[in-house]
Every structure is written in structure tokens, then in C-alpha cells.
Design a protein around this motif. Structure first.
Motif, mmCIF file in Angstrom:
data_model
loop_
_atom_site.group_PDB
_atom_site.id
_atom_site.type_symbol
_atom_site.label_atom_id
_atom_site.label_comp_id
_atom_site.label_asym_id
_atom_site.label_seq_id
_atom_site.Cartn_x
_atom_site.Cartn_y
_atom_site.Cartn_z
ATOM 1 N N ALA A 46 147.896 18.107 61.968
ATOM 2 C CA ALA A 46 146.706 18.732 62.544
ATOM 3 C C ALA A 46 146.940 19.142 64.005
ATOM 4 O O ALA A 46 146.517 20.213 64.435
ATOM 5 N N VAL A 47 147.625 18.301 64.771
ATOM 6 C CA VAL A 47 147.881 18.625 66.181
ATOM 7 C C VAL A 47 148.798 19.837 66.283
ATOM 8 O O VAL A 47 148.601 20.721 67.130
ATOM 9 N N SER A 48 149.803 19.927 65.416
ATOM 10 C CA SER A 48 150.721 21.073 65.437
ATOM 11 C C SER A 48 149.993 22.366 65.098
ATOM 12 O O SER A 48 150.236 23.412 65.708
ATOM 13 N N ARG A 49 149.091 22.293 64.102
ATOM 14 C CA ARG A 49 148.334 23.491 63.754
ATOM 15 C C ARG A 49 147.417 23.909 64.897
ATOM 16 O O ARG A 49 147.260 25.096 65.198
ATOM 17 N N LEU A 50 146.790 22.931 65.564
ATOM 18 C CA LEU A 50 145.925 23.248 66.699
ATOM 19 C C LEU A 50 146.735 23.870 67.843
ATOM 20 O O LEU A 50 146.281 24.820 68.495
ATOM 21 N N ALA A 51 147.949 23.353 68.074
ATOM 22 C CA ALA A 51 148.800 23.909 69.126
ATOM 23 C C ALA A 51 149.178 25.353 68.816
ATOM 24 O O ALA A 51 149.217 26.212 69.707
ATOM 25 N N ALA A 52 149.447 25.639 67.549
ATOM 26 C CA ALA A 52 149.796 27.006 67.174
ATOM 27 C C ALA A 52 148.605 27.945 67.338
ATOM 28 O O ALA A 52 148.757 29.096 67.778
ATOM 29 N N ASP A 53 147.414 27.460 66.993
ATOM 30 C CA ASP A 53 146.218 28.305 67.108
ATOM 31 C C ASP A 53 145.877 28.616 68.563
ATOM 32 O O ASP A 53 145.392 29.715 68.875
ATOM 33 N N LEU A 54 146.112 27.665 69.456
ATOM 34 C CA LEU A 54 145.709 27.826 70.859
ATOM 35 C C LEU A 54 146.899 28.108 71.778
ATOM 36 O O LEU A 54 146.760 27.991 73.010
ATOM 37 N N ALA A 55 148.049 28.477 71.227
ATOM 38 C CA ALA A 55 149.257 28.621 72.046
ATOM 39 C C ALA A 55 149.082 29.676 73.143
ATOM 40 O O ALA A 55 149.546 29.494 74.272
ATOM 41 N N ASP A 56 148.404 30.791 72.818
ATOM 42 C CA ASP A 56 148.270 31.853 73.825
ATOM 43 C C ASP A 56 147.394 31.451 74.988
ATOM 44 O O ASP A 56 147.483 32.020 76.078
ATOM 45 N N ARG A 57 146.527 30.424 74.763
ATOM 46 C CA ARG A 57 145.657 29.978 75.862
ATOM 47 C C ARG A 57 146.139 28.690 76.509
ATOM 48 O O ARG A 57 145.833 28.413 77.663
ATOM 49 N N VAL A 58 146.913 27.903 75.774
ATOM 50 C CA VAL A 58 147.467 26.679 76.341
ATOM 51 C C VAL A 58 148.728 26.974 77.159
ATOM 52 O O VAL A 58 148.990 26.322 78.172
ATOM 53 N N GLY A 59 149.495 27.990 76.755
ATOM 54 C CA GLY A 59 150.749 28.293 77.434
ATOM 55 C C GLY A 59 150.609 28.574 78.919
ATOM 56 O O GLY A 59 151.382 28.048 79.726
ATOM 57 N N GLU A 66 143.478 21.613 82.415
ATOM 58 C CA GLU A 66 143.049 22.941 81.980
ATOM 59 C C GLU A 66 142.940 22.990 80.458
ATOM 60 O O GLU A 66 142.040 23.627 79.911
ATOM 61 N N VAL A 67 143.873 22.315 79.770
ATOM 62 C CA VAL A 67 143.813 22.260 78.311
ATOM 63 C C VAL A 67 142.590 21.456 77.869
ATOM 64 O O VAL A 67 141.924 21.802 76.888
ATOM 65 N N ALA A 68 142.282 20.383 78.589
ATOM 66 C CA ALA A 68 141.095 19.590 78.251
ATOM 67 C C ALA A 68 139.835 20.431 78.378
ATOM 68 O O ALA A 68 138.920 20.353 77.537
ATOM 69 N N ALA A 69 139.760 21.231 79.412
ATOM 70 C CA ALA A 69 138.593 22.104 79.562
ATOM 71 C C ALA A 69 138.509 23.110 78.426
ATOM 72 O O ALA A 69 137.414 23.434 77.939
ATOM 73 N N LEU A 70 139.669 23.599 77.984
ATOM 74 C CA LEU A 70 139.687 24.533 76.861
ATOM 75 C C LEU A 70 139.194 23.864 75.585
ATOM 76 O O LEU A 70 138.388 24.445 74.840
#
Length: 465
Positions: A46-59, A66-70
Motif C-alpha cells: 500500500a505504501v509503494s502504491r501511494l508513493a507512485a500515485d503521489l510521486a510528482d508531488r512528493v518529489g 511538506e509530505v505530511a501537509a500533502l
């Protein structure tokens, strides 16, 4: 209830349990139900899928906060973070995503060129610089060479020098507001016209018409300078319509003295009226708060350059009168290229990573703009019968000097052009043998000096930031 019937399937005890499960549960029953239901753990992927979904905003994030706020903006709850992703809280999951997603810092979106020139306006200004010459064409049969011409030339040189200095000071005031610039022009333009006319008095002698012509010329140059500073080029073009109409009919009709003098006078009155209208509108704008008054000495080198440029153009006009027309019209494209130089320099700054690389690109930009300005003058010189070398060298001198002035480096071009004008003027006044070659030699020496100054000052990235 303690007999055998209590243990039989379907008996009373079984019915009692069913009723308890159907009714409101107690704490003890809750625990019993939890033991009976299958336990659901977090999904390892689940964490890997979430990272892939939000990669453009987490990168692009520079800290896990900043990631916590997202994640908080995404609406994740504490229960969901524990049950689905297996983390104790929001910041734990944010730190995991921050570590898993590689850092990416995309380039900012390209912005519009802030130095993009206005092509129509630049061409119009070149035409406006040349149109006043039609007044001399209309009144030519009324003039006699000699001291009368000297009076007009002297008044013109003073007006040119004063106008350059006043224009610079007015542009400095424009940074504060149009009202402040208009007040500067309202004071300085009449004073410059009066000074230019006064300088023509000793050369005009007792000739009232010559003095009147010098005064009219000085008034026009002062008023036209005001309109150009306030960017009212179309208004000035409309005011010069009588000159255009009079010059257009000359090949087919011989106007009388009244028409030859009336049309320039009408154009002058229209220019003065347009200037008054433009100043009134600028003075009606709200006054800006603050802003220090620029010092007069800041505009001195611009006035000295105007005087030197006027002398150089005058010396070229004595050799080839049509060359002055070509040079005057080319001032419009010259202004256009000044803007292009600044835009190309900013692009070169973005494309290079070292000072040496920028210096190389800046040299190429300077050479390209200079050639783009002087090369079209070559066929124009041949068409008018002007000598190409003096015209091209003079054009290169003026454009490079204007480039330095555009970046605030006013004294080097003023000193270099004054030296060239003084040398060429002295040779012409003293009638020395190299009189016909003095101007190209002086400009030929001025161009390398100006280019060297430009490369030294403008080859630095800090000048273009």
C-alpha cells in the motif's frame, strides 16, 4: 435451565446467545466478537502504491513535513494510516514516502520575454525622427546658405544635447510616476527651447525670419521630445500630417510662399497642442508616494553624448546629406535591436553555467546585433549615393554607445564620442588635408573602444540579472 435441555442444539441457551448478539453488545461481548472475526493487517504494497500515485508531488518536497501537509490535504485519517499503511501516525508515513520517492526539482515554466520589443512602435519612432526634415524641404527655397544655416545648426545641436539629458531625467522620474515625469518635462522642455534659441541669436544677426525659424525649430524639438518620452508617438504622427501632405504634392505642384511657411507652422502648432494635451493627462494622474529626486549630474553624460552625436551626424551630413536621412530612419530599428540584445542576453544567461561560457555567448549576441543593424545600411548607402564606410562606422558608433547607455554606463560612450567628435570637428574647421577622411578614422577608432567597453561591462552575468 441447568438440565440437559440447556446443552441440546437449538435449545433455550442457544436462543439466548442469538438474542445477545443481536442486541447492544457489552464490553465482554465485544472482546469475544473480536476473537471470532479474522484479523486484517496492513497491506505491504500500500505504501509503494501511494508513493507512485503521489510521486510528482512528493518529489519536489525538501522536508518530510511538506509530505505530511500533502497527506493531510489528501484527507488521510489516523485510523486509515494505521490500518491500511501500517504506520503509527501521519509523520511516520510522510517520512517513509519522503525516503522512498527520489528528489526531483522540475524547471520553472518558461516566462514571456520581458524585453520583447514593440516592432510597430520602433519603426514608427524611426519614421518620426526623419519626418521633421520635410519642413526643411518645404522651406528650402526661402533660405540662403551662410550664417543663417549656422544659426539653425547651432540651435539644433543645443536642442539635441538638452533633449538627451532631459529625456534621461524624465525616464528616471517615470520610475516614480507619470505625474513626476510630466512635471520634469513641463519645466525642462521650455527652458531647453529658450536656451537653444538664445544660442542662435548671435549667428542670426538682425534677421528676424532666421531667428523665428530657430525658435520654431527649438520649440518643435522640445515638444516632440516630450511626446516621445510619454510614448505618444501616434499623436506626434498626427501632428505632422501637414508636413506629410505638403511634401507629397511637391512633385506635381509648386506651392507658394504662404503654403511653404504655413504648413510647417501648422505642424508646429499641432505638435504644441498635442504636447499640452499629453502633459495635462499625465499631470492628472495620482502623485506617487516617496521617490528621491534624481541628481542633475546623473543626466550630464547623456547630454554630452547628445552633443557629440549631433556633431558627428552634422559632419556626415556635410559630406553626404542623404546619409543623414538613412541614419535617422535607422534609429527606429536601432531601438528595436537594443531590446533584442537584452532579451537574447537573458536567454544566454539561462543557457550557460559558467562566466566564461556567458562571456562567449554575450560576445556572439553583441556581434550579431551590431551586424544586424549596420549591414542593411549598406544597400541604403548605395541607393542614396552615400559613401558606405563613413555611414556604417558612424552607425556602429552610435548604436554601441546607445547600448552602453541602456545599461546605465553613460560616461564611457560620452567620453569616447566626444573625443571622436572633437577630433573630426577640429580637422573640418581647420581645413586640414585629411578633412574627408577624419570622420571615418575617428569613428573607426571609436567603435573598437566602445565594443571593448561593452564586452567588459556587459559580459558579466550580474548586468543581466
Amino acid at each position: 435451565m441447568s438440565g440437559p435441555m440447556a446443552l441440546e442444539p437449538g435449545g433455550t441457551e442457544q436462543d439466548t446467545l442469538a438474542l445477545r448478539l443481536a442486541g447492544p453488545p457489552t464490553r465482554r461481548d465485544d472482546h469475544t466478537l473480536a476473537l471470532r472475526l479474522p484479523r486484517r493487517g496492513p497491506d505491504p504494497e500500500a505504501v509503494s502504491r501511494l508513493a507512485a500515485d503521489l510521486a510528482d508531488r512528493v518529489g519536489p518536497a525538501v522536508h518530510p513535513y511538506e509530505v505530511a501537509a500533502l497527506l493531510e490535504a489528501e484527507g488521510l485519517t489516523a485510523d486509515e494510516i494505521r490500518q491500511r499503511y501500517g504506520h503509527t501516525g501521519l509523520f511516520s508515513l510522510a517520512a517513509a514516502l519522503y525516503e522512498q520517492v527520489p528528489r526531483t526539482f522540475p524547471e520553472p515554466p518558461p516566462t514571456a520575454d520581458p524585453w520583447r520589443p514593440d516592432t510597430v512602435r520602433s519603426l514608427l519612432r524611426g519614421v518620426l525622427f526623419a519626418l521633421p526634415g520635410l519642413a526643411y524641404l518645404l522651406t528650402a527655397p526661402l533660405w540662403h546658405p551662410g550664417r543663417h544655416t549656422a544659426a539653425l545648426i547651432t540651435a539644433g545641436l543645443v536642442s539635441w544635447a538638452w533633449g538627451q539629458g532631459l529625456g534621461h531625467r524624465a525616464h528616471l522620474r517615470l520610475a516614480t510616476g507619470r505625474r513626476e515625469a510630466a512635471r520634469t518635462l513641463l519645466t525642462g522642455a521650455p527652458l531647453g527651447a529658450a536656451l537653444a534659441t538664445a544660442c542662435a541669436v548671435p549667428l542670426a544677426g538682425a534677421s528676424g525670419p532666421v531667428l523665428a525659424a530657430a525658435a520654431a525649430q527649438s520649440l518643435y524639438l522640445a515638444a516632440a521630445g516630450v511626446l516621445l518620452v510619454l510614448a505618444r508617438e501616434r499623436l506626434l504622427l498626427a501632428a505632422l500630417t501637414p508636413l506629410i501632405a505638403g511634401a507629397a504634392v511637391l512633385p506635381w505642384w509648386e506651392p507658394g510662399t504662404a503654403v511653404r511657411t504655413g504648413l510647417p507652422l501648422l505642424a508646429l502648432l499641432a505638435t504644441l497642442a498635442g504636447t499640452g494635451h499629453a502633459l495635462r493627462g499625465a499631470l492628472a494622474t495620482p502623485a506617487a508616494a516617496g521617490g528621491a529626486r534624481p541628481r542633475l549630474r546623473w543626466s550630464l553624460p547623456y547630454g554630452l553624448f547628445g552633443l557629440a552625436a549631433g556633431v558627428l551626424v552634422l559632419l556626415e551630413g556635410r559630406r553626404d546629406p542623404y546619409a543623414v536621412i538613412v541614419l535617422t530612419v535607422s534609429m527606429g530599428p536601432a531601438e528595436w535591436l537594443l531590446y533584442r540584445y537584452r532579451g537574447l542576453s537573458v536567454a544566454a544567461l539561462r543557457a550557460t553555467a559558467t562566466p566564461a561560457g556567458f562571456l562567449l555567448r554575450s560576445t556572439a549576441v553583441l556581434g550579431g546585433c551590431l551586424l544586424a543593424y549596420v549591414l542593411p545600411l549598406l544597400p541604403a548607402a548605395h541607393l542614396t549615393g552615400a559613401a558606405p564606410a563613413p555611414l556604417l562606422l558612424l552607425a556602429a558608433t552610435l548604436w554601441t554607445a546607445l547600448l552602453l547607455q541602456a545599461f546605465g554606463a553613460a560616461w564611457p560612450p560620452a567620453v569616447i564620442c566626444l573625443a571622436a567628435a572633437a577630433t573630426a570637428g577640429a580637422v573640418a574647421l581647420l581645413h586640414l588635408p585629411p578633412g574627408r577622411t577624419a570622420l571615418p578614422l575617428c569613428c573607426g577608432a571609436a567603435v573598437p573602444a566602445l565594443v571593448a567597453c561593452a564586452l567588459r561591462l556587459l559580459g558579466r552575468p550580474a548586468r543581466h540579472v
